[in-house]
Write a protein that holds these residues in place. Structure first.
Motif, PDB file in Angstrom:
ATOM      1  N   CYS A  50       0.832  -1.209   0.000  1.00 25.53           N
ATOM      2  CA  CYS A  50       0.000   0.000   0.000  1.00 25.53           C
ATOM      3  C   CYS A  50       0.865   1.258   0.000  1.00 25.53           C
ATOM      4  O   CYS A  50       0.576   2.229  -0.708  1.00 25.53           O
ATOM      5  N   ALA A  53       2.288   1.864  -3.353  1.00 22.87           N
ATOM      6  CA  ALA A  53       1.291   2.296  -4.332  1.00 22.87           C
ATOM      7  C   ALA A  53       0.852   3.729  -4.075  1.00 22.87           C
ATOM      8  O   ALA A  53       0.069   4.285  -4.833  1.00 22.87           O
ATOM      9  N   VAL A  55      -0.655   4.704  -1.131  1.00 21.76           N
ATOM     10  CA  VAL A  55      -1.838   4.724  -0.253  1.00 21.76           C
ATOM     11  C   VAL A  55      -1.388   4.362   1.163  1.00 21.76           C
ATOM     12  O   VAL A  55      -1.599   3.249   1.619  1.00 21.76           O
TER      13      VAL A  55
ATOM     14  N   GLU B 271       3.066  12.795  -5.862  1.00 21.27           N
ATOM     15  CA  GLU B 271       1.726  12.253  -6.076  1.00 21.27           C
ATOM     16  C   GLU B 271       1.729  10.833  -6.640  1.00 21.27           C
ATOM     17  O   GLU B 271       0.674  10.243  -6.796  1.00 21.27           O
ATOM     18  N   TYR B 519      -3.242   2.382 -12.592  1.00 17.17           N
ATOM     19  CA  TYR B 519      -3.537   2.681 -11.190  1.00 17.17           C
ATOM     20  C   TYR B 519      -3.203   4.128 -10.810  1.00 17.17           C
ATOM     21  O   TYR B 519      -4.053   4.813 -10.224  1.00 17.17           O
ATOM     22  N   PRO B 520      -1.980   4.639 -11.126  1.00 16.38           N
ATOM     23  CA  PRO B 520      -1.710   6.038 -10.752  1.00 16.38           C
ATOM     24  C   PRO B 520      -2.730   7.014 -11.335  1.00 16.38           C
ATOM     25  O   PRO B 520      -3.146   7.959 -10.654  1.00 16.38           O
ATOM     26  N   GLN B 523      -6.094   6.537  -9.474  1.00 24.87           N
ATOM     27  CA  GLN B 523      -5.951   7.030  -8.102  1.00 24.87           C
ATOM     28  C   GLN B 523      -6.039   8.564  -8.063  1.00 24.87           C
ATOM     29  O   GLN B 523      -6.691   9.140  -7.189  1.00 24.87           O
ATOM     30  N   LEU B 524      -5.390   9.226  -9.034  1.00 29.17           N
ATOM     31  CA  LEU B 524      -5.396  10.689  -9.022  1.00 29.17           C
ATOM     32  C   LEU B 524      -6.754  11.247  -9.439  1.00 29.17           C
ATOM     33  O   LEU B 524      -7.183  12.286  -8.929  1.00 29.17           O
ATOM     34  N   MET B 526      -9.466   9.896  -8.671  1.00 32.58           N
ATOM     35  CA  MET B 526     -10.321   9.710  -7.494  1.00 32.58           C
ATOM     36  C   MET B 526      -9.886  10.595  -6.323  1.00 32.58           C
ATOM     37  O   MET B 526     -10.361  10.410  -5.216  1.00 32.58           O
ATOM     38  N   THR B 527      -8.946  11.501  -6.564  1.00 30.82           N
ATOM     39  CA  THR B 527      -8.475  12.357  -5.471  1.00 30.82           C
ATOM     40  C   THR B 527      -8.904  13.791  -5.752  1.00 30.82           C
ATOM     41  O   THR B 527      -8.121  14.587  -6.270  1.00 30.82           O
TER      42      THR B 527
END
Lengths: 263, 541
Positions: A50, A53, A55, B271, B519-520, B523-524, B526-527
């Motif tokens: 995590c 990644a 998180v 980030e 994924y990166p 993820q961003l 969703m931020t």
């Protein structure tokens, strides 16, 4: 191509090789290297994956409570849309009425004859931020505090819009960048002093920062010295305190003379 | 047989004319920030120049060269007139309109955002729209290259696709996919704010999307140079290509490994998770495979030429090489610069070592050596090789060509070696002036002066290059032999499907983009707290 894909050596070789490389690099990046760190955050497989990644599972848990400042600090957050709002139409008119109480110091049309700031044509964002700071006590002034104490937020917005709408005085031709003192045009990089002009006009402008041209000499000098001494502290990230503290007396005089048009 | 000479010449000439202007800006920047010039009173002039120089040299110039060369290859290698000639002209005009739309607001000081955009800095929308038009214009070329190959394949079922076209289409598809990152950034992050439809921008997401484009674009720049290595140089020096399959594998591997590596530009960005940085670092290392395959194959091809010319001994054959031939000279100089640049690149791609030189002048030195050096010198070489076939006139000034190539090589070394050194000393990049009077900065000042001298040599070399090309247009008419590409030692008769088409490699390219970027990016997205207010330059306060 003939035969099923999975029997084809080109397909199996390239896809299989790429997949193995991906598995290897994910193992290195997400498991091996994080677990090689001697850090409590990376203990355990799930934690290390995590964290790698992006998180983190426990960073905030370990954080200490924020330190509260013993003195009042500015709480104004300026964004390009801070002053937008449903009531922005008619703001200039309402602000003009409210501004009657300001005229004795800041002039009938926002041009000051005393040593108070000239407000005509000043950026609304800058006026608004200072008014809010006077109100909260982040910027201390025995004169200004009672004038803003009873004003609502909408009043501050209206006043800012009104003064911003007034015509700015014409700058003298001598105020170009070629004749500007070094501290205004280039700053002093090794002392962490950016050019004054990169925020306060001539080079570029920044949000919430005042346009300094044709402000009264005593006012500018007093404020710069107050920043240097640390008695004025409503600059959000202490940028003006850090700059003013590193400026020489000559640089303070030169920059003040430049922005006051040599008055 | 070249059918559309005007189209190809139009692309090359626009590319080289813009190059001739932008190189002056580059040298001006070097001079301005050296101790030879006092501090600029208006630093914005410097940033305008950086924005224009980078936009032209990074986006417009190599794209036009790749397009012009691509149309040439399509006709010369496939032996058929270009399908979609009008579309090709439309794409060309789109690039002209886009370039003008981009450069005018930059010159007016409305878009000093540098060519890498740097959100949350936001400038005038016309600049971004111009860049989008340039990209869309080049996508016309991407589509046309695919269509032309498809038409040829239908007419020649089962026949081996000529190597030059295989590589050319690989480059086109690589560009088509890699430009998507910057296009997404411009269309969904930057333009809505610049046009006033949005008030915040996700700077981290924008940077990740830009990194999608930022590294693979280098391999797009590189493709014409590599195609020249494989398909022009061996023929021009009287040799044979050592291995056709090795060439195809190299181009296929560039397609696969160019994409999933861009986050190595974001090593210092908070980030993106550290795990992805390591993964991208490892995949970046994989680019060494097609690079070294190429070095090996081309050296072997050159050795064949030397031995055919009577070269003997373990290394004695080097003397037998046709050093008077511009292609030979350009290749050798290009490889030397590629070697040094590649060695420096190992530092950049390493997650740990990068921190010593991140955002210093080392980085600018590095990409000038690789792109401006190793790649652009091959653009010169391929122009010299193609020009007589395009104009029907003789290219006679071989002495001038030699001077030009040597001057470019020496100038690039004098420019970039001190530049790397200044970076090692910690000199940051992208600043208009430095206080060289400060203790400890004297050494940096000396190295910047050296770089300024190197840059001046490059300006002279560029002028020579343009002179050679311009003079050719009024030289004696000749009837050049039909253009041919290099022949391999073992010419392909039938190829495995994987080396006769790009499907497998495109699939891997897209799959790796998803695994390494998926994924990166999600993820961003969703931020929402990653969205920040813009910082407008050159206009609104």
């Amino acid at each position: 191509m003939s035969g099923p894909l999975l029997r084809n050596r080109w397909f199996v070789g390239s896809v299989g090789g790429t997949f193995l490389l991906l598995v290897f690099s994910v193992f290195v990046g997400f498991v091996w290297l994080p677990s090689a760190q001697d850090d409590s955050l990376f203990k355990g497989l799930l934690n290390s994956i995590c964290s790698a990644a992006g998180v983190p599972r426990s960073w905030l848990g370990e954080a200490s409570a924020p330190v509260t400042s013993p003195v009042k600090v500015s709480e104004v957050v300026m964004t390009p849309t801070t002053l937008d709002g449903p009531a922005s139409s008619g703001a200039v008119g309402r602000g003009g009425t409210l501004a009657l109480r300001c005229t004795m110091c800041h002039g009938l049309r926002g041009v000051s004859n005393s040593q108070t700031p000239t407000l005509a044509g000043q950026y609304a964002s800058s006026i608004y931020k200072e008014l809010r700071d006077f109100q909260s006590g982040a910027r201390v002034s025995a004169v200004m505090a009672p004038f803003v104490a009873d004003l609502h937020d909408q009043d501050l917005r209206d006043l800012s819009a009104y003064y911003a709408s007034l015509p700015r005085q014409q700058s003298p031709a001598t105020q170009d960048l070629q004749s500007a003192p070094d501290v205004v045009a280039t700053g002093a990089p090794m002392r962490n002093i950016p050019p004054c002009g990169s925020c306060h006009g001539r080079l570029t402008a920044k949000l919430g920062v005042p346009w300094l041209e044709l402000q009264p000499r005593d006012y500018l000098k007093t404020q710069l010295e107050a920043f240097a001494r640390g008695t004025r502290r409503n600059d959000t990230s202490a940028q003006m305190r850090n700059i003013a503290r590193n400026m020489t007396t000559e640089e303070i005089d030169a920059s003040v003379s430049y922005y006051t048009g040599g008055q | 047989m070249i059918y559309n000479k005007r189209l190809i010449l139009a692309h090359f000439w626009l590319a080289f004319a813009l190059f001739g202007v932008a190189i002056l800006l580059g040298e001006w920047q070097m001079f301005i920030r050296s101790p030879l010039h006092g501090w600029l009173r208006n630093a914005d002039l410097y940033y305008r120049s950086v924005t224009a120089h980078g936009t032209v040299m990074g986006y417009v110039f190599p794209t036009l060269v790749a397009m012009g060369f691509g149309y040439f290859i399509s006709e010369a290698a496939l032996g058929q007139p270009l399908v979609g000639r009008r579309w090709a002209w439309a794409g060309y005009y789109m690039i002209i309109v886009g370039s003008v739309a981009a450069v005018v607001p930059v010159a007016m000081g409305l878009d000093s955002v540098l060519y890498t955009f740097y959100p949350p800095m936001i400038g005038n929308a016309f600049y971004y729209i111009g860049v989008v038009l340039v990209v869309v214009g080049s996508w016309v070329w991407v589509a046309l290259m695919g269509i032309n190959l498809y038409v040829w394949k239908r007419a020649h079922p089962g026949a081996p696709v000529p190597l030059a076209m295989f590589a050319n289409v690989a480059g086109a598809y690589l560009w088509g996919w890699t430009a998507v990152g910057a296009a997404l950034e411009l269309l969904f992050q930057i333009l809505p704010v610049a046009l006033g439809f949005a008030t915040t921008i996700n700077a981290g997401l924008s940077r990740v999307l830009f990194s999608w484009t930022l590294h693979a674009i280098v391999y797009f720049w590189l493709m014409p140079a590599y195609i020249a290595f494989y398909t022009i140089v061996p023929r021009a020096i009287g040799g044979r290509l050592y291995s056709d399959s090795m060439a195809r594998i190299s181009f296929a591997l560039f397609l696969v490994f160019a994409m999933p590596i861009g986050i190595h530009h974001l090593f210092a960005d908070p980030e993106v998770g550290a795990g992805f940085k390591v993964v991208h670092s490892i995949f970046t290392a994989m680019v060494a495979v097609p690079t070294l395959l190429t070095v090996f194959t081309i050296c072997a091809s050159v050795e064949i030429a030397a031995r055919l010319r009577g070269g003997k001994g373990l290394f004695g054959w080097v003397k037998a090489l046709p050093w008077a031939n511009p292609q030979m000279l350009a290749l050798a100089l290009s490889f030397v610069m590629l070697g040094f640049g590649g060695a420096g690149g190992l530092i950049n791609m390493s997650y740990q070592l990068d921190s010593t030189i991140h955002n210093t002048q080392w980085v600018t030195g590095h990409f000038h050596l690789i792109f401006g050096g190793a790649i652009v010198i091959m653009y010169f070489a391929l122009a010299y090789d193609l020009w007589p076939h395009l104009t029907g006139r003789a290219l006679l000034n071989l002495r001038l060509v030699h001077w030009q190539l040597w001057l470019w090589f020496i100038g690039m070394i004098v420019l970039t070696f001190p530049w790397h050194y200044a970076g090692l000393l910690g000199m940051p990049r992208r600043m208009a002036f430095y206080d060289y009077t400060a203790p400890g900065m004297f050494a940096e000042g000396v190295s910047v002066v050296m770089s300024t001298i190197g840059g001046a040599m490059l300006v002279v070399s560029a002028a020579l290059f343009l002179t050679v090309l311009i003079r050719n247009h009024s030289a004696a008419r000749v009837d050049p032999e039909p253009f041919t590409f290099s022949r391999a030692v073992h010419e392909p008769v039938s190829l495995p499907w994987a080396l006769n088409g790009l499907g497998l490699w495109l699939g891997l390219m897209i799959a790796l983009t998803i695994t390494n970027y998926g994924y990166p990016i999600v993820q961003l997205i969703m931020t929402p707290e990653g969205r920040v207010p813009p910082v407008f330059v050159g206009g609104k306060p």
